[in-house]
Design a protein around this motif. Structure first.
Motif, short mmCIF file in Angstrom:
data_model
loop_
_atom_site.label_atom_id
_atom_site.label_comp_id
_atom_site.label_asym_id
_atom_site.label_seq_id
_atom_site.Cartn_x
_atom_site.Cartn_y
_atom_site.Cartn_z
N ILE A 176 0.84 -1.21 0.00
CA ILE A 176 0.00 0.00 0.00
C ILE A 176 0.87 1.26 0.00
N ILE A 177 1.91 1.26 0.85
CA ILE A 177 2.81 2.42 0.89
C ILE A 177 3.52 2.58 -0.45
N LEU A 178 3.98 1.48 -1.03
CA LEU A 178 4.68 1.56 -2.32
C LEU A 178 3.76 2.04 -3.43
N LEU A 179 2.52 1.56 -3.43
CA LEU A 179 1.57 2.00 -4.45
C LEU A 179 1.18 3.47 -4.25
N LEU A 180 1.17 3.94 -3.01
CA LEU A 180 0.94 5.36 -2.78
C LEU A 180 2.05 6.21 -3.39
N VAL A 181 3.29 5.74 -3.25
CA VAL A 181 4.41 6.47 -3.86
C VAL A 181 4.28 6.49 -5.38
N ILE A 182 3.92 5.35 -5.98
CA ILE A 182 3.77 5.29 -7.43
C ILE A 182 2.63 6.19 -7.89
N ALA A 183 1.50 6.16 -7.16
CA ALA A 183 0.36 7.01 -7.52
C ALA A 183 0.72 8.49 -7.41
N LEU A 184 1.48 8.83 -6.37
CA LEU A 184 1.91 10.23 -6.21
C LEU A 184 2.80 10.66 -7.38
N GLU A 185 3.70 9.79 -7.81
CA GLU A 185 4.56 10.12 -8.96
C GLU A 185 3.73 10.28 -10.24
N ILE A 186 2.72 9.42 -10.41
CA ILE A 186 1.87 9.51 -11.61
C ILE A 186 1.13 10.84 -11.66
N PHE A 187 0.52 11.23 -10.55
CA PHE A 187 -0.25 12.47 -10.54
C PHE A 187 0.64 13.71 -10.61
N THR A 245 -2.92 2.42 -15.15
CA THR A 245 -1.46 2.36 -15.07
C THR A 245 -0.99 1.86 -13.71
N LEU A 246 -1.65 2.33 -12.65
CA LEU A 246 -1.28 1.88 -11.31
C LEU A 246 -1.54 0.38 -11.14
N PHE A 247 -2.66 -0.10 -11.68
CA PHE A 247 -2.97 -1.54 -11.58
C PHE A 247 -1.94 -2.37 -12.35
N MET A 301 0.71 -5.19 -10.71
CA MET A 301 0.83 -6.58 -11.13
C MET A 301 2.27 -6.91 -11.54
N PHE A 302 2.89 -6.01 -12.28
CA PHE A 302 4.28 -6.24 -12.69
C PHE A 302 5.21 -6.26 -11.49
N LEU A 303 4.99 -5.36 -10.54
CA LEU A 303 5.83 -5.31 -9.35
C LEU A 303 5.65 -6.55 -8.49
N ALA A 304 4.42 -7.04 -8.36
CA ALA A 304 4.17 -8.25 -7.57
C ALA A 304 4.91 -9.45 -8.16
N GLU A 305 4.91 -9.56 -9.48
CA GLU A 305 5.63 -10.66 -10.12
C GLU A 305 7.13 -10.55 -9.90
#
Length: 312
Positions: free
Chosen positions: A222-233, A259-261, A265-269
């Motif tokens: 969740i924290i990592l996805l928040l960072v990615i979402a912040l970079e996207i926006f 894009t976040l989804f 998925m790529f990061l989980a793999e």
């Protein structure tokens, strides 16, 4: 003598006067305010998470206690709060929470404002009907309405007056105070214990190890996805020029979510493959700082295994 200065000649279309009316364009801040709001919300969530980790690793009283002992004590406090019917007992438990927050170097003023300013208040408002004598009859405190004649509805006779009763008010106050105290002890546990230690402490409740691993990795993701979402926006805001229509803004939100989804998925793999390559067998091993209770043989064994996996 030759003049080396170059002469710049403007095109004719620039020199022509503009006769048409200038149409005002919305400012960048107005057209991208939803991006700014999203960035601020994501930043606040990340700041709260980081602040919690800082509090959990500070040099306070509860930070030095074993997480399993803290978890058991908080569960006992929640049970005591839920079963207590005395306002004096609840007040003692509240002062105890304030005393522990002070010894743990926590900003109890901000914590109390956040805890008691929302959920207990909503609980009190939702419990207003339970104060009336229609549900809890008893000694009247505030008379709201008095009927001229005894009303009857579906064979049931209403009381001559509707008022706030003393038992109803006490019941709603007890409910709101219980909710606030349970939240206070939960926040106290969360702010004085790193999440990794708190999740592992759930093993004393016989929680399966798979569930513990899933909860810990979910929080990290969740924290990592928040960072990615912040970079996207942030990137979207820097590349947005002019006024956007509602359809374009909705398209940006949907494309960002897609894009976040895809990245998740790529990061989980990638993470799973990296864990498998490093000998993951379903059990997480925590690396502690070398100290008195740590053997150098274990450290050398870990280093040799890491070097061997890198060579492979």
């Amino acid at each position: 003598m030759t003049d080396n200065k170059s002469i710049v000649v403007l095109p004719d279309w620039i020199q022509q006067p503009v006769d048409q009316e200038v149409i005002p364009v919305k400012s960048r801040s107005q057209s991208t305010r939803y991006l700014v709001k999203t960035i601020k919300d994501l930043t606040r969530v990340m700041a709260d998470s980081l602040r919690s980790e800082v509090y959990a690793r500070s040099n306070g009283l509860l930070q030095k206690v074993d997480p399993r002992i803290k978890l058991g004590a908080v569960i006992l406090c929640v049970i005591a709060v839920s079963t207590s019917r005395s306002l004096m007992c609840l007040a003692i438990l509240w002062f105890l929470s304030l005393f522990l927050m002070g010894l743990s170097h926590l900003p109890f003023g901000k914590i109390q404002l956040r805890v008691w300013g929302f959920v207990p208040l909503i609980t009190f408002i939702a419990g207003i009907p339970a104060m009336l004598n229609i549900i809890n009859d008893g000694q009247p405190l505030v008379v709201l309405y008095t009927f001229t004649s005894t009303p009857q509805l579906a064979g049931w006779y209403w009381p001559e007056s509707i008022y706030i009763s003393k038992p109803g008010l006490i019941a709603v106050l007890l409910l709101s105070i219980r909710v606030g105290l349970c939240l206070t002890f939960g926040v106290l546990l969360a702010l004085t214990t790193p999440l990794a230690d708190l999740v592992r402490a759930l093993r004393i409740l016989r929680v399966p190890g798979v569930m513990v691993v899933i909860m810990e990795m979910t929080y990290r993701y969740i924290i990592l996805l928040l960072v990615i979402a912040l970079e996207i926006f942030q990137a979207r805001k820097m590349r947005t020029v002019g006024n956007l229509s509602l359809k374009d803004r909705q398209g940006q939100v949907f494309s960002g979510a897609g894009t976040l989804f895809a990245k998740s998925m790529f990061l989980a793999e990638e993470v799973f493959q990296a864990m498998t390559a490093r000998g993951y067998t379903g059990k997480l091993v925590r690396m502690e700082v070398v100290g008195e209770g740590c053997s150098w043989q274990n450290v050398k064994s870990v280093l040799i295994r890491s070097a061997g996996s890198d060579c492979l």
